[in-house]
Scaffold this motif. Sequence first.
Motif, PDB file in Angstrom:
ATOM      1  N   ALA A 236     -22.770   8.201  28.912  1.00  0.00           N
ATOM      2  CA  ALA A 236     -22.115   7.022  29.454  1.00  0.00           C
ATOM      3  C   ALA A 236     -20.643   6.997  29.062  1.00  0.00           C
TER       4      ALA A 236
ATOM      5  N   LYS B 250     -22.471   1.778  29.411  1.00  0.00           N
ATOM      6  CA  LYS B 250     -23.476   2.838  29.382  1.00  0.00           C
ATOM      7  C   LYS B 250     -24.523   2.694  30.486  1.00  0.00           C
TER       8      LYS B 250
ATOM      9  N   LYS C 222     -20.039   2.304  25.152  1.00  0.00           N
ATOM     10  CA  LYS C 222     -21.262   1.565  24.849  1.00  0.00           C
ATOM     11  C   LYS C 222     -21.453   0.362  25.771  1.00  0.00           C
TER      12      LYS C 222
END
Length: 416
Positions: free
Chosen positions: A19, A25, A22
Amino acid sequence: MKRLYISAVAMLLISSIYAQNKDTKDADKLFDRLEYVDAAQSYTKLVEKGKADAYVYKQLGDCYYNVFNTKEAVRWYAKAVESSQDSEVYYRYAQMLKAEGNMQESNKQMAHFVKLQPNDPRSKAFTNNPNVLTQLKQQSKLYNIKKSDVSSDKADFGAQLTSNNELYFSSARNTSRKKNGMDDQPYLDIYKATRNADGSLSQAIEVGELNTKWHDGPVAITSDGSTMYYGSESFNQSEFQKDKSKHLKYGQIYLYKATKGAGDKWTNSKALPINSKEYSMRNPSISKDGKTLYFSSDMPGGMGGEDIWKVSVDGDSYGTPENLGNEVNSVDNESFPFITDDNLLFFSSNGRQGFGGYDVFIYNPTTKETKNVGSPVNTEKDDFSFSYNKEKKVGFFSSNREGNDDIYQADPICGV
């Protein structure tokens, strides 16, 4: 559906993939799988949570660009370009504005694209003729059109009328089929309908002997009706590429050949030897003498994204594919070639100046002239997959001008 079928390779997910960060993702994973509808929803959640930035806005714009939701694409590209973006974002934004009928703002974004990419052929075409739309609207009308009663509430395109009055096309109307994640419609199947003496069409039926669990079609039929060329996916051959970093299997669209057998069934289907795991080949059209196969492909050696190519045919032997060059192809996408009995080539392009989206063009190899076929075939939306039966003097094409890929009939004016 058509836009996705042109631009995207098929793929199978193996497991979770890399991804962007975070926060993005989950959305990035969906986007990499070409599941644009769900990806857009996931990116929108980031907006609602106050976690959006220029990257998220651009991704939202791209999601809606890929499914031709022009209104939403414009909305998110507008926010994306508040920060510096890659030149293609400005170009896509301009195309979506044009499809929405906002020519003033579209020209403004094209001017920004020109500044970033002054040597791009699209920049030069715009600079040389920024008011091409006015000229196109003044062209003489070549066809009268009407929506075909064979259209459904799902994607329908690639219609071709054979010499024995069978209309073949691809459709996502089979709701019992698994939905693909690109646009949340069922996978494409090959269908056919019969054209009656009064020009009406029978109810369409599946060509079940050819359809697979993947996308199938569109098709091309030889003039004697004995041979079909059509597109399907390389997964049928258990052929694909792996991207270990993203944990994905990437397939391609392959060209297949089948022959007419007993009971009017298509048999002996086999993949053409010129297919490759490295690129897609699709949207076939076969010349009247059966010796030249036209198709679209993103194979190396082209002019840009997807180009029109041709290859010689001798039974089950094929020559070396030949790119049709810049008289047809551009730095963007050209697809859905159709060669007429008198050797005129219809094709669709989003890289040439036109009304907006994909437009239908006609190329005369004798005069080397390429011409936009004009209104009412072309609109500010996607107009594509034009075919023409010279013997019966009728054409068919598809358009999403009403929000869905539908099939239209085109009747020529003054002996086109």
